[in-house]
Scaffold this motif. Sequence first.
Motif, PDB file in Angstrom:
ATOM      1  N   HIS A 138       0.834  -1.206   0.000  1.00  0.00           N
ATOM      2  CA  HIS A 138       0.000   0.000   0.000  1.00  0.00           C
ATOM      3  C   HIS A 138       0.867   1.255   0.000  1.00  0.00           C
ATOM      4  N   ASP A 139       1.952   1.243   0.766  1.00  0.00           N
ATOM      5  CA  ASP A 139       2.825   2.421   0.806  1.00  0.00           C
ATOM      6  C   ASP A 139       3.493   2.661  -0.544  1.00  0.00           C
ATOM      7  N   GLU A 140       3.912   1.590  -1.220  1.00  0.00           N
ATOM      8  CA  GLU A 140       4.497   1.744  -2.563  1.00  0.00           C
ATOM      9  C   GLU A 140       3.458   2.291  -3.541  1.00  0.00           C
ATOM     10  N   PHE A 141       2.235   1.797  -3.408  1.00  0.00           N
ATOM     11  CA  PHE A 141       1.144   2.299  -4.236  1.00  0.00           C
ATOM     12  C   PHE A 141       0.948   3.800  -4.019  1.00  0.00           C
ATOM     13  N   LEU A 142       0.875   4.230  -2.762  1.00  0.00           N
ATOM     14  CA  LEU A 142       0.660   5.646  -2.468  1.00  0.00           C
ATOM     15  C   LEU A 142       1.791   6.508  -3.019  1.00  0.00           C
ATOM     16  N   ASP A 143       3.014   6.035  -2.900  1.00  0.00           N
ATOM     17  CA  ASP A 143       4.158   6.794  -3.391  1.00  0.00           C
ATOM     18  C   ASP A 143       4.072   6.983  -4.908  1.00  0.00           C
ATOM     19  N   HIS A 144       3.765   5.923  -5.627  1.00  0.00           N
ATOM     20  CA  HIS A 144       3.666   6.039  -7.085  1.00  0.00           C
ATOM     21  C   HIS A 144       2.500   6.932  -7.478  1.00  0.00           C
ATOM     22  N   TRP A 145       1.381   6.740  -6.818  1.00  0.00           N
ATOM     23  CA  TRP A 145       0.185   7.531  -7.132  1.00  0.00           C
ATOM     24  C   TRP A 145       0.469   9.023  -6.967  1.00  0.00           C
ATOM     25  N   ALA A 146       1.008   9.402  -5.797  1.00  0.00           N
ATOM     26  CA  ALA A 146       1.204  10.817  -5.487  1.00  0.00           C
ATOM     27  C   ALA A 146       2.317  11.458  -6.307  1.00  0.00           C
ATOM     28  N   ASN A 147       3.398  10.738  -6.514  1.00  0.00           N
ATOM     29  CA  ASN A 147       4.584  11.368  -7.079  1.00  0.00           C
ATOM     30  C   ASN A 147       4.790  11.131  -8.570  1.00  0.00           C
ATOM     31  N   THR A 148       4.178  10.086  -9.111  1.00  0.00           N
ATOM     32  CA  THR A 148       4.326   9.794 -10.532  1.00  0.00           C
ATOM     33  C   THR A 148       3.024  10.012 -11.300  1.00  0.00           C
ATOM     34  N   HIS A 149       1.927   9.482 -10.753  1.00  0.00           N
ATOM     35  CA  HIS A 149       0.669   9.519 -11.512  1.00  0.00           C
ATOM     36  C   HIS A 149      -0.039  10.874 -11.433  1.00  0.00           C
ATOM     37  N   VAL A 150      -0.062  11.468 -10.261  1.00  0.00           N
ATOM     38  CA  VAL A 150      -0.794  12.736 -10.092  1.00  0.00           C
ATOM     39  C   VAL A 150      -0.331  13.815 -11.066  1.00  0.00           C
ATOM     40  N   PRO A 151       0.979  14.037 -11.251  1.00  0.00           N
ATOM     41  CA  PRO A 151       1.389  15.064 -12.214  1.00  0.00           C
ATOM     42  C   PRO A 151       0.873  14.809 -13.633  1.00  0.00           C
ATOM     43  N   LEU A 152       0.694  13.534 -13.999  1.00  0.00           N
ATOM     44  CA  LEU A 152       0.146  13.199 -15.311  1.00  0.00           C
ATOM     45  C   LEU A 152      -1.358  13.436 -15.347  1.00  0.00           C
ATOM     46  N   ALA A 153      -2.056  12.988 -14.317  1.00  0.00           N
ATOM     47  CA  ALA A 153      -3.515  13.079 -14.294  1.00  0.00           C
ATOM     48  C   ALA A 153      -4.000  14.520 -14.242  1.00  0.00           C
ATOM     49  N   ARG A 154      -3.232  15.391 -13.579  1.00  0.00           N
ATOM     50  CA  ARG A 154      -3.626  16.805 -13.515  1.00  0.00           C
ATOM     51  C   ARG A 154      -3.698  17.444 -14.889  1.00  0.00           C
ATOM     52  N   GLU A 155      -2.952  16.891 -15.841  1.00  0.00           N
ATOM     53  CA  GLU A 155      -2.857  17.482 -17.177  1.00  0.00           C
ATOM     54  C   GLU A 155      -3.852  16.884 -18.176  1.00  0.00           C
ATOM     55  N   ILE A 156      -4.694  15.964 -17.746  1.00  0.00           N
ATOM     56  CA  ILE A 156      -5.718  15.439 -18.652  1.00  0.00           C
ATOM     57  C   ILE A 156      -6.586  16.602 -19.129  1.00  0.00           C
ATOM     58  N   PRO A 157      -6.778  16.754 -20.430  1.00  0.00           N
ATOM     59  CA  PRO A 157      -7.571  17.889 -20.938  1.00  0.00           C
ATOM     60  C   PRO A 157      -8.973  17.909 -20.345  1.00  0.00           C
ATOM     61  N   GLY A 158      -9.381  19.067 -19.863  1.00  0.00           N
ATOM     62  CA  GLY A 158     -10.723  19.242 -19.339  1.00  0.00           C
ATOM     63  C   GLY A 158     -10.865  19.079 -17.845  1.00  0.00           C
ATOM     64  N   VAL A 159      -9.835  18.569 -17.162  1.00  0.00           N
ATOM     65  CA  VAL A 159      -9.933  18.377 -15.713  1.00  0.00           C
ATOM     66  C   VAL A 159      -9.908  19.736 -15.014  1.00  0.00           C
ATOM     67  N   VAL A 160     -10.965  20.004 -14.216  1.00  0.00           N
ATOM     68  CA  VAL A 160     -11.028  21.271 -13.476  1.00  0.00           C
ATOM     69  C   VAL A 160     -10.815  21.059 -11.973  1.00  0.00           C
ATOM     70  N   ARG A 161     -10.926  19.829 -11.550  1.00  0.00           N
ATOM     71  CA  ARG A 161     -10.627  19.509 -10.145  1.00  0.00           C
ATOM     72  C   ARG A 161     -10.151  18.061 -10.075  1.00  0.00           C
ATOM     73  N   TYR A 162      -9.116  17.846  -9.269  1.00  0.00           N
ATOM     74  CA  TYR A 162      -8.618  16.484  -9.055  1.00  0.00           C
ATOM     75  C   TYR A 162      -8.309  16.336  -7.577  1.00  0.00           C
ATOM     76  N   ALA A 163      -8.941  15.342  -6.965  1.00  0.00           N
ATOM     77  CA  ALA A 163      -8.715  15.079  -5.547  1.00  0.00           C
ATOM     78  C   ALA A 163      -8.476  13.593  -5.335  1.00  0.00           C
ATOM     79  N   ARG A 164      -7.709  13.290  -4.300  1.00  0.00           N
ATOM     80  CA  ARG A 164      -7.474  11.911  -3.895  1.00  0.00           C
ATOM     81  C   ARG A 164      -8.078  11.691  -2.507  1.00  0.00           C
ATOM     82  N   VAL A 165      -8.603  10.507  -2.285  1.00  0.00           N
ATOM     83  CA  VAL A 165      -9.051  10.101  -0.954  1.00  0.00           C
ATOM     84  C   VAL A 165      -8.150   8.957  -0.518  1.00  0.00           C
ATOM     85  N   VAL A 166      -7.386   9.203   0.542  1.00  0.00           N
ATOM     86  CA  VAL A 166      -6.405   8.238   1.048  1.00  0.00           C
ATOM     87  C   VAL A 166      -6.971   7.598   2.305  1.00  0.00           C
TER      88      VAL A 166
END
Length: 240
Positions: A138-166
């Motif tokens: 789970h900790d490895e998952f959280l690290d990848h999600w926050a530090n690798t995936h989030v910067p990519l997901a924020r740039e999806i065209p049309g996204v006006v809000r992005y939130a995570r529930v941990v």
Amino acid sequence: MYKHVALPVRKAGMSHDEFVTYWQDNHTPIARDIEGVVRYQTVLPVDAEASEFDGLAELYFDDLDALHDALGGGGSRDYDPAKGTAREARADVDNFLDVERRPRIIGEEVVEKDETGGDTTGLYKHSAFLVRKDGMSHDEFLDHWANTHVPLAREIPGVVRYARVVPTDPERAEFDGVAELYFESLDALRAGLGHESSRDYDPDHPKANAPREDVDNFLSIGDRPRFVGRETVQKDASGG
């Protein structure tokens, strides 16, 4: 803030329309007044026939103890509040929900992008209930999600809000987290994240394709329920 996210499934013998009417007209006025709730929002599916669930119910609390008092802890789909409006709301659940078929998660919300000004009523929302891939902690998952995936997901065209529930108690949680992406139009959502009739998707735009390719690095996409709907804020006393 701390957040309780439930994926309601209507009880046997009730149509989706009957479920929605009861939820909005009978249950929502009770749920708004549960002790400690500072924000309450509901999400109705854009395509009820294609949706895995009948909606989303999201209740926010400033205090985790208040959330647990009202809605129980992780590890069980049911709960037994001792008093007050929370007890009334739990009793009413049996009138329209199959509580044992209703997944839920308790977690802390982390906002990664917000261009909405806090008003999300009327926005289209994609909620992905994440399950990590085999062999990953789970900790490895959280690290990848926050530090690798989030910067990519924020740039999806049309996204006006992005939130995570941990999850606050990952060992007892049904999911490793929830990814919530908001769009102003359904067309923009489907262009970036596909149609809700499938758990997988294949976007064309490079900035949407990059996060989809990264999904395979940390998620078991076939085990990941998702929900696409339109949100209504039923109460907001959060000051946010």
